[in-house]
Every structure is written in C-alpha cells, then in structure tokens.
Design an enzyme around this catalytic site. Structure first.
Site, short mmCIF file in Angstrom:
data_model
loop_
_atom_site.label_atom_id
_atom_site.label_comp_id
_atom_site.label_asym_id
_atom_site.label_seq_id
_atom_site.Cartn_x
_atom_site.Cartn_y
_atom_site.Cartn_z
N LYS A 77 31.42 38.52 48.04
CA LYS A 77 31.61 38.93 46.66
C LYS A 77 31.39 37.78 45.69
O LYS A 77 31.82 36.66 45.93
CB LYS A 77 32.99 39.57 46.49
CG LYS A 77 32.98 40.99 47.06
CD LYS A 77 34.13 41.81 46.59
CE LYS A 77 35.36 41.50 47.37
NZ LYS A 77 35.30 41.94 48.76
N GLU A 84 34.24 51.44 55.23
CA GLU A 84 35.52 50.83 54.87
C GLU A 84 36.23 51.63 53.77
O GLU A 84 35.57 52.31 52.98
CB GLU A 84 35.17 49.44 54.36
CG GLU A 84 36.28 48.54 54.04
CD GLU A 84 36.02 47.81 52.75
OE1 GLU A 84 36.94 47.73 51.94
OE2 GLU A 84 34.87 47.36 52.55
#
Ligand code: PSU
Ligand code: MN
Length: 303
Positions: A161, A27
């Site tokens: 996250k 990514e």
C-alpha cells in the site's frame, strides 16, 4: 470432505481443492475496513465474478459467528460488508474471534493462513501491509510480512500500500525470504501509484511463467510469494498529488492519536475523502485485475 470441524469450507470450494481444480482465495478486511459501503460489496462480488470468468472457484475468507469460513455465501458477504464494527482479525486475533464467537474480517496474514489450511495456494487482494513510514519509531510492521515468511501461499496484489515506506517494506520482505515477483514490470508497484521505482526480485510476463516460478519455489520448500502487478495507468494516482494527500491524512492520524491496527483503515478512508474518491476507484479496479490474474495463474497450475 470437510476435514476440519472448526472451519467451514463451502462444498464447491472443498470439492475443487479435492480435485485439484483452480481455486482463488479473496480477503475480507479490504471489504469491511478498506472500502466504504456499497462499493465494498460491489467490489467483493465483482472480484468473485472475475475469478469465475477466468475459470476458477472463488473463496472469500472471513470469520462468521466464531467459525472460519472458506467461501462466504452472498448473504454473509452482504452482512459483513455492512458491519463496519466487525473485528479486523490478523493471524493473532483468529483465536479471539473463534472463542468469543465473533464475526471478523481477515487481513492478508489471516486470510493466507486460513487459505493454506484449506489447501488453497493462490490469493488475490489489493495491497499487502508492510513497514509504516514511522516504523523506525513505532515498530509498526504488518504481520502480513511474518505470515508471508512461513505460509506457502502466493499473494497476487498491486504491491504494498502506497501509505507505507516501500524501501523498508521490500527490505523486511527480503529478510523474510519472500520472492517479490513483478508481473509485466521490473519495478515494484505501489498500489494506487503505478510504480515505486524500486527494483523487484524477478519479472514474469505470463501466467505460465508465474506458475512455473511458484511451482519451483514450493518444490524447494519455500513459503509465501508476492506476485505484484501494477495498477491500470488510467486509474492510477499521480505520485506528487498522492504524496501531498498522504501527508494531510497522516497529520490527521497523528492529531487523532490513531495508531496500531486502526492506522491503515483510517488513512485509507481519509485518502478517499481528500482525493474525492480517486483512491476508491483505483482500489476497486486493481482488486479486480488481481483477482483475474490470480485465477489465470491458478488455472496454469491446476487447470
Ligand atoms: N488491500 C486493500 N485494502 C485493505 C487491505 C489490503 O486494497 O484494506 C488490508 C489487508 O487486509 C492488509 C491490511 O492485511 O490492510 C494491513 O493492515 P495492517 O497495516 O494493520 O497490518
Ligand atoms: Mn500495523
């Protein structure tokens, strides 16, 4: 071999896909908006090297001057890593970047979407987006979740996250029918933190077991999968000190009126300041471990 003229698939990647050799997508939002220069370039290059060391072909994905690129070259990686103002493109922003001929970093959602178009099924990153802690008010749930619901790509990560509401994130993933698989763990990892304490759908303990599960999921017509491995305990942050750093970062975000797509990059960069770089070391280490694992699983599927 490059069947879609609107995107550029690096020849080495196109050939590996064609021959059903192992390929791992990587990514670019993490590089452009997640980590500071020059650690971001070092991480990007080291992640590619880790994929190669495990016998797979890396394909870092981004939009370069209006063209989706599946497998950036070293020059493009270098340039993007220094372009802090490059667009952060989630899936809805892809057409904007293409039509306006912009360069853009792709989020987990946009990267999985493009990876799948190019025939790549394994993708490594740091942590997915999910439900933010104020999501009952803000409705801020990452498009990563909706993409996982419809695109058949396995995202190898260290969970969601730590800045997110983990129970809510797991709930929306359940509603989206996304299997959340722990690699060597019974608890959902929380990115910088070794474990969130929350249960996962199932556990696997080897690349072979992970590959078997993915094959079964896709044979059954399933879409996205999360394969989550915990961060190395040596670089993980202590939950208590992390949560206090996060509260400070969140107060600053509210004070500065930051919201929407700016919120995640803002919080990550504040946390790096507050923890004096501990979160950066953690992020770097976990990305490399995930790149390695994704390559091992890809080899198990296509090696
Ligand atoms: N993983 C990292 N750092 C990051 C991200 C992932 O280690 O910066 C990025 C991914 O691109 C993910 C995005 O898709 O954060 C989520 O942003 P949002 O919460 O705005 O959807
Ligand atoms: Mn968001």
């Amino acid at each position: 071999m490059n069947r879609s003229p609107f995107m550029h698939v690096r020849p080495e990647v196109a050939e590996a896909v064609e021959r059903q050799r192992p390929v791992v997508a990587l990514e670019s939002t993490l590089i452009v908006h997640g980590l500071p220069w020059p650690l971001n370039l070092e991480t990007a290059l080291a992640a590619e090297a880790a994929v190669r060391a495990e016998g797979a072909v890396p394909a870092t994905i981004a939009i370069w001057e209006g063209k989706p690129v599946i497998g950036l070259d070293a020059e493009q990686l270098h340039a993007l890593a220094q372009q802090k103002n490059a667009l952060k493109a989630s899936r809805r922003d892809l057409a904007v970047a293409v039509s306006k001929k912009l360069s853009a970093a792709t989020t987990v959602a946009a990267t999985m979407y493009l990876a799948n178009l190019a025939g790549i099924r394994l993708f490594a990153t740091g942590g997915i987006g999910g439900a933010h802690r104020d999501s009952t008010h803000s409705w801020d749930v990452s498009a990563d979740v909706s993409e996982l619901a419809r695109t058949p790509v396995a995202v190898v990560c260290s969970g969601a996250k730590s800045i997110l509401d983990i129970p809510k994130t797991l709930q929306v993933l359940e509603t989206a029918s996304v299997p959340v698989i722990g690699y060597g763990t019974d608890e959902f990892p929380a990115f910088y933190i070794h474990s969130s304490g929350e249960p996962i759908t199932a556990r696997v303990d080897s690349p072979r077991q992970a590959a078997d599960l993915l094959r079964a999921h896709w044979n059954l017509g399933g879409a996205g999968v999360i394969l989550a491995q915990p961060i190395d305990p040596h670089v993980a942050l202590e939950p208590e000190s992390f949560m206090s750093a996060l509260s400070t970062a969140e107060e600053e975000a509210v004070g500065a009126g930051v919201h929407g797509k700016e919120l995640t990059p803002f919080l990550l960069s504040k946390l790096a300041e507050i923890t004096e770089g501990q979160t950066l070391r953690a992020n770097h280490t976990l990305v490399l471990a995930n790149a390695r694992l994704a390559a091992q699983v890809a080899r198990s599927l296509w090696g």
